[in-house]
Design an enzyme around this catalytic site. Sequence first.
Site, short mmCIF file in Angstrom:
data_model
loop_
_atom_site.label_atom_id
_atom_site.label_comp_id
_atom_site.label_asym_id
_atom_site.label_seq_id
_atom_site.Cartn_x
_atom_site.Cartn_y
_atom_site.Cartn_z
N ARG A 59 78.07 50.30 64.49
CA ARG A 59 76.72 49.77 64.22
C ARG A 59 76.04 50.60 63.14
NH1 ARG A 59 75.03 49.83 69.08
NH2 ARG A 59 75.68 47.68 69.44
N GLU A 73 70.24 48.33 44.52
CA GLU A 73 69.35 47.39 43.81
C GLU A 73 68.14 48.12 43.22
OE1 GLU A 73 67.85 44.36 41.83
OE2 GLU A 73 69.84 44.40 42.74
N LYS A 98 72.77 47.62 31.55
CA LYS A 98 72.35 46.59 32.51
C LYS A 98 73.55 45.99 33.24
CE LYS A 98 67.96 45.20 30.50
NZ LYS A 98 67.14 44.04 30.13
N ASP A 99 74.64 45.76 32.52
CA ASP A 99 75.84 45.21 33.15
C ASP A 99 76.44 46.18 34.15
OD1 ASP A 99 75.49 42.94 31.62
OD2 ASP A 99 77.18 43.34 30.27
#
Length: 121
Positions: A59, A73, A98-99
């Site tokens: 878990r 992110e 960015k890639d």
Amino acid sequence: MTSPFKGQTGLKRIFNAAGYSLDGLRAAFKGEAAFRQLVLLNVLLIPIAFWLPVSRAERAIMIAVCLLGLIVELFNSAVEAAIDRISLERHPLSKNAKDMGSAAQLVALTMVALVWGVILL
């Protein structure tokens, strides 16, 4: 050379850092659709992890990889914002940066899927 923004110490520094962190989370949530989508995914997956008949260690790993997706992110969005701040002009190095941020997010999401899949299957 020392940054002029690095002057606080002790509790004042901790409170300032917490405020900056909350500002960053707000900015990501407000301005980044991908971040909002990952928050929604976490809102769904983390409670499911508590409902599933898995060990505490499994878990914890399931939850950790979900949160890792959010972390990646945030870094991806930070890279994109910094590149855009420098220039909106198309440049091969900007595209590469960015890639690579996008690729890091793909790897993180693949890791989420693999970890959940290995534990559940």
